[in-house]
Write an enzyme that holds these catalytic residues in place. Structure first.
Site, PDB file in Angstrom:
ATOM      1  N   SER A  94       0.827  -1.197   0.000  1.00  0.00           N
ATOM      2  CA  SER A  94       0.000   0.000   0.000  1.00  0.00           C
ATOM      3  C   SER A  94       0.870   1.259   0.000  1.00  0.00           C
ATOM      4  CB  SER A  94      -0.959  -0.041   1.194  1.00  0.00           C
ATOM      5  OG  SER A  94      -2.004   0.870   1.048  1.00  0.00           O
ATOM      6  N   ASP A 216      -9.814  -4.637  -5.697  1.00  0.00           N
ATOM      7  CA  ASP A 216      -9.205  -3.965  -4.548  1.00  0.00           C
ATOM      8  C   ASP A 216     -10.185  -2.935  -4.012  1.00  0.00           C
ATOM      9  OD1 ASP A 216      -7.638  -2.317  -2.827  1.00  0.00           O
ATOM     10  OD2 ASP A 216      -5.817  -2.916  -3.893  1.00  0.00           O
ATOM     11  N   HIS A 244      -7.401  -5.788  -0.430  1.00  0.00           N
ATOM     12  CA  HIS A 244      -6.245  -4.896  -0.471  1.00  0.00           C
ATOM     13  C   HIS A 244      -5.026  -5.493   0.237  1.00  0.00           C
ATOM     14  CE1 HIS A 244      -4.246  -1.069  -0.990  1.00  0.00           C
ATOM     15  NE2 HIS A 244      -4.070  -0.902   0.303  1.00  0.00           N
TER      16      HIS A 244
END
Length: 265
Positions: A94, A216, A244
């Site tokens: 991320s 996602d 995610h």
């Protein structure tokens, strides 16, 4: 134990000459890699750490520099300098994908490759750019974290994982979310969702790999294509998984693709 080890709770494990740094995302800490790292211990030296303010890092070291990405980038560079790491393959989840990229832009000679899991250069919608969130969404998120941190965690964990409530993975992620310092977690969220690295992408000279989940909940589908188009020397793959956090929800797939790209080139 040196200052950096204590400050960032650095743990170095595994065997082999190739170095892998695993960097956690917002609201998390290094235990998030527990389903991944065992598959690499016999062949690689692995560096695990917590950003200052997360996990078992030294909370007293948290300061104003962490209101932007600069503090987190410096954490990465400090670890590289302290342990004299070279030819690093940085694996970031991320927002850590962009933190790793910014560190590689500043110190390209230390990096061999940056592998990005669920990356986004900007989470805010901006004209034709679909980041996934409007400013009102971000403000609502930050307000919820401030007023009902545990309620935010119980909502965010299943949403981010793309799984039903009360599964072991969701419970574990919620537990990690709740364990964070609420004030620091909110500032980390503010930094994450307002970070805009689009203007820096062209500066990246280190090879990169973009791994995007097919469904996602945080990063819209076009983002991976956008990154691949604007990141020089990049590879791009869509993982046929949902959520995610593929390193938690689909570790086997994630391990297989990481091994492929680590060995490639």
């Amino acid at each position: 134990m040196n200052v950096i080890s204590l400050r960032n709770n650095v743990n170095i494990v595994g065997q082999g000459n190739q170095l892998l740094i695993f960097a956690h995302g917002f609201g998390c800490e290094q235990s998030m890699w527990q389903y991944i790292t065992p598959a690499f211990l016999s062949e690689y030296k692995i560096v695990l750490f917590d950003y200052v303010g997360a996990g078992n890092s030294d909370l007293a070291a948290y300061n104003a520099s962490y209101r932007t990405a600069d503090g987190y980038v410096q954490d990465v560079l400090n670890i590289i300098d302290e342990f004299q790491l070279e030819d690093v393959i940085f694996i970031g989840h991320s927002v850590s994908s962009m933190i790793g990229m910014l560190a590689a832009i500043e110190r390209p000679e230390a990096f061999k490759k940056v592998i990005m899991i669920g990356p986004s250069p900007c989470y805010l919608n901006d004209g034709d750019y679909e980041g996934g969130f409007d400013e009102e969404d971000i403000q609502e998120l930050l307000q919820t974290m401030e007023m009902n941190f545990s309620g935010w965690a119980s909502y965010m964990a299943p949403f981010a994982l793309g799984q039903e409530n009360n599964t072991p993975n969701v419970q574990n992620l919620e537990r990690v979310f709740v364990s964070q310092n609420p004030h620091i977690a909110r500032e980390f969220a503010d930094m994450t969702f307002h970070l805009d690295c689009r203007s820096r992408l062209h500066e990246m000279t280190v090879p990169s790999v973009i791994l995007q989940c097919a469904e996602d909940s945080i990063v819209p589908g076009p983002i991976g294509h956008y990154l691949h188009e604007h990141l020089p020397h990049s590879s791009f793959e869509i993982l046929d998984v949902k959520g995610h956090y593929p390193h938690i929800s689909h570790p086997e797939v994630t391990i297989e693709r990481l091994k492929h790209y680590i060995k490639e080139g």
